[in-house]
Design a protein around this motif. Structure first.
Motif, PDB file in Angstrom:
ATOM      1  N   SER A   1      11.451  12.401   2.006  1.00  0.00           N
ATOM      2  CA  SER A   1      10.718  11.259   1.442  1.00  0.00           C
ATOM      3  C   SER A   1      11.171  11.024   0.015  1.00  0.00           C
TER       4      SER A   1
ATOM      5  N   MET B   1      15.859   6.811   4.748  1.00  0.00           N
ATOM      6  CA  MET B   1      16.181   8.112   4.143  1.00  0.00           C
ATOM      7  C   MET B   1      17.524   8.537   4.729  1.00  0.00           C
TER       8      MET B   1
ATOM      9  N   LEU C   1       0.843  -1.197   0.000  1.00  0.00           N
ATOM     10  CA  LEU C   1       0.000   0.000   0.000  1.00  0.00           C
ATOM     11  C   LEU C   1       0.876   1.244   0.000  1.00  0.00           C
TER      12      LEU C   1
ATOM     13  N   GLY D   1       0.975   5.568  -0.257  1.00  0.00           N
ATOM     14  CA  GLY D   1       0.130   6.705   0.111  1.00  0.00           C
ATOM     15  C   GLY D   1       0.130   7.822  -0.919  1.00  0.00           C
ATOM     16  N   ASN D   2      -0.697   8.792  -0.653  1.00  0.00           N
ATOM     17  CA  ASN D   2      -0.821   9.978  -1.503  1.00  0.00           C
ATOM     18  C   ASN D   2       0.475  10.814  -1.454  1.00  0.00           C
ATOM     19  N   GLU D   3       0.738  11.508  -2.564  1.00  0.00           N
ATOM     20  CA  GLU D   3       1.988  12.266  -2.700  1.00  0.00           C
ATOM     21  C   GLU D   3       2.180  13.307  -1.582  1.00  0.00           C
ATOM     22  N   GLN D   4       1.086  13.924  -1.144  1.00  0.00           N
ATOM     23  CA  GLN D   4       1.226  14.959  -0.101  1.00  0.00           C
ATOM     24  C   GLN D   4       0.985  14.396   1.298  1.00  0.00           C
ATOM     25  N   ALA D   5      -0.132  13.697   1.453  1.00  0.00           N
ATOM     26  CA  ALA D   5      -0.573  13.308   2.798  1.00  0.00           C
ATOM     27  C   ALA D   5      -0.007  11.974   3.264  1.00  0.00           C
ATOM     28  N   GLY D   6       0.544  11.183   2.347  1.00  0.00           N
ATOM     29  CA  GLY D   6       1.026   9.857   2.726  1.00  0.00           C
ATOM     30  C   GLY D   6      -0.131   8.875   2.909  1.00  0.00           C
ATOM     31  N   LEU D   7       0.173   7.702   3.429  1.00  0.00           N
ATOM     32  CA  LEU D   7      -0.842   6.663   3.644  1.00  0.00           C
ATOM     33  C   LEU D   7      -1.655   7.022   4.892  1.00  0.00           C
TER      34      LEU D   7
ATOM     35  N   LYS E   1       9.397   1.195   6.256  1.00  0.00           N
ATOM     36  CA  LYS E   1      10.009   2.438   5.798  1.00  0.00           C
ATOM     37  C   LYS E   1      11.240   2.119   4.962  1.00  0.00           C
ATOM     38  N   ILE E   2      11.428   2.874   3.895  1.00  0.00           N
ATOM     39  CA  ILE E   2      12.672   2.804   3.121  1.00  0.00           C
ATOM     40  C   ILE E   2      13.596   3.849   3.750  1.00  0.00           C
TER      41      ILE E   2
ATOM     42  N   LEU F   1       6.780   9.081  -5.000  1.00  0.00           N
ATOM     43  CA  LEU F   1       5.876   7.935  -4.878  1.00  0.00           C
ATOM     44  C   LEU F   1       6.234   6.803  -5.858  1.00  0.00           C
TER      45      LEU F   1
HETATM   46  N1  SAM Z   1       4.544  13.895   3.272  1.00  0.00           N
HETATM   47  C1  SAM Z   1       4.178  12.569   2.916  1.00  0.00           C
HETATM   48  C2  SAM Z   1       4.169  11.653   4.119  1.00  0.00           C
HETATM   49  O1  SAM Z   1       4.307  12.162   5.223  1.00  0.00           O
HETATM   50  O2  SAM Z   1       3.999  10.450   4.000  1.00  0.00           O
HETATM   51  C3  SAM Z   1       5.119  12.067   1.843  1.00  0.00           C
HETATM   52  C4  SAM Z   1       4.448  11.164   0.917  1.00  0.00           C
HETATM   53  S1  SAM Z   1       5.539  10.362  -0.195  1.00  0.00           S
HETATM   54  C5  SAM Z   1       5.976  11.607  -1.294  1.00  0.00           C
HETATM   55  C6  SAM Z   1       4.372   9.386  -1.097  1.00  0.00           C
HETATM   56  C7  SAM Z   1       4.327   7.947  -0.699  1.00  0.00           C
HETATM   57  O3  SAM Z   1       5.526   7.310  -1.141  1.00  0.00           O
HETATM   58  C8  SAM Z   1       4.231   7.649   0.764  1.00  0.00           C
HETATM   59  O4  SAM Z   1       2.906   7.698   1.227  1.00  0.00           O
HETATM   60  C9  SAM Z   1       4.778   6.240   0.830  1.00  0.00           C
HETATM   61  O5  SAM Z   1       3.813   5.326   0.398  1.00  0.00           O
HETATM   62  C10 SAM Z   1       5.881   6.308  -0.207  1.00  0.00           C
HETATM   63  N2  SAM Z   1       7.186   6.663   0.362  1.00  0.00           N
HETATM   64  C11 SAM Z   1       7.969   7.693  -0.003  1.00  0.00           C
HETATM   65  N3  SAM Z   1       9.112   7.683   0.681  1.00  0.00           N
HETATM   66  C12 SAM Z   1       9.054   6.603   1.504  1.00  0.00           C
HETATM   67  C13 SAM Z   1       9.942   6.036   2.462  1.00  0.00           C
HETATM   68  N4  SAM Z   1      11.129   6.564   2.715  1.00  0.00           N
HETATM   69  N5  SAM Z   1       9.554   4.923   3.105  1.00  0.00           N
HETATM   70  C14 SAM Z   1       8.348   4.349   2.859  1.00  0.00           C
HETATM   71  N6  SAM Z   1       7.481   4.848   1.965  1.00  0.00           N
HETATM   72  C15 SAM Z   1       7.822   5.954   1.290  1.00  0.00           C
END
Ligand code: SAM
Length: 265
Positions: free
Chosen positions: A247, A241, A217, A219-225, A238-239, A250
């Protein structure tokens, strides 16, 4: 069986195809536009013939073009030969593809999916960027995923921009759209792992167990899952960082997850 020449920018067929840039028109007609011989070839390989094949007068002879013409006519579609300005107008590009196809949209229902038919499936919550969605559909195809499930209010996978980004995989991957409620009800019968992706997760994506068909699953680009969907997962990962970025994009995150799951299978 029809073949005709169109030279007027105000021709009704031309206007109808141009209107496929608009979501409302795509919803009303159930059709979408795919540009380029590569896309047409992918469609034919999946047994999908265009309803309408538009061929520029300058298109060079090609065996695939002959095959596309034959398949279009055999399926009861029509072939329209057009001028370069018409192709430019339709594609909104200065260097348009010389062959375009209008196809029927094809959605799969949740209850038609066979989880056991693939090791990885991707579900996206409220994806908003058509380039991201097209790239994810292409990546899902490349990684061998079974399909892409669009949860809630998502961007249209059949928009011109999303289709372009799929590079033809829009014809190869099952695409499902559903509400959050329908997804949550269907998810209860999922036979393998359901893995959410969150920046606040404490488990690394490398440590998680991907047992059986795995549904990831995103999440959305701004709000996340959202919390509701994250709570419906067996685990959230989590991947790492490691730099200053907070982040990943997506589509990039989805690619990393899809390959982690399919490599582990
Ligand atoms: N501000 C958002 C947040 O707080 O989740 C960033 C959303 S990110 C641009 C879009 C999606 O990509 C996230 O909801 C997640 O599914 C995935 N994603 C991006 N970076 C990730 C990471 N380091 N670990 C896990 N999922 C990541």
């Amino acid at each position: 069986m029809t073949e005709r020449l169109v030279t007027s920018l105000t021709n009704d067929t031309v206007k109808g195809i141009r209107a496929l840039h608009m979501r409302k028109e795509r919803e009303v007609t159930g059709q979408f536009l795919a540009e380029g011989l590569k896309f047409i070839g992918e469609a034919l390989d999946q047994g999908r013939a265009p309803r309408l094949l538009m061929v520029g007068m300058e298109a060079r002879p090609h065996p695939l073009l002959d095959r596309a013409k034959a398949a279009t006519l055999e399926a009861g579609g029509e072939i329209v030969t057009v001028t370069h300005p018409i192709l430019e107008k339709i594609s909104r590009r200065e260097n348009p593809q010389t062959v375009l196809g209008v196809f029927d949209q094809a959605y799969t229902r949740l209850d038609q999916l066979d989880p056991a038919s693939a090791s990885c499936w991707i579900a996206l919550e409220q994806v908003r960027d058509p380039g991201n969605l097209g790239t994810i559909i292409r990546t899902a195809d490349a990684a061998g995923c079974g399909g892409v499930i669009l949860i809630g209010d998502c961007v249209d996978p059949f928009s011109v921009e999303a289709v372009r980004a799929t590079m033809g995989s829009v014809f190869a991957v099952a695409i499902v759209r559903c509400t959050v409620e329908a997804f949550l009800a269907w998810r209860t019968a999922w036979p393998g792992s359901v893995v959410g992706t969150r920046l606040d997760a404490t488990v690394s994506y490398r440590e998680a167990a991907y047992a059986g068909p795995t549904l990831i699953l995103m999440g959305n680009e701004q709000a996340g899952l959202t919390d509701g969907l994250a709570a419906a997962c067996d685990v959230n990962v989590k991947i790492p960082m490691r730099g200053r970025a907070d982040s990943l994009n997506l589509a990039i995150a989805t690619g990393i997850m899809a390959y982690a799951v399919t490599d582990a299978a």
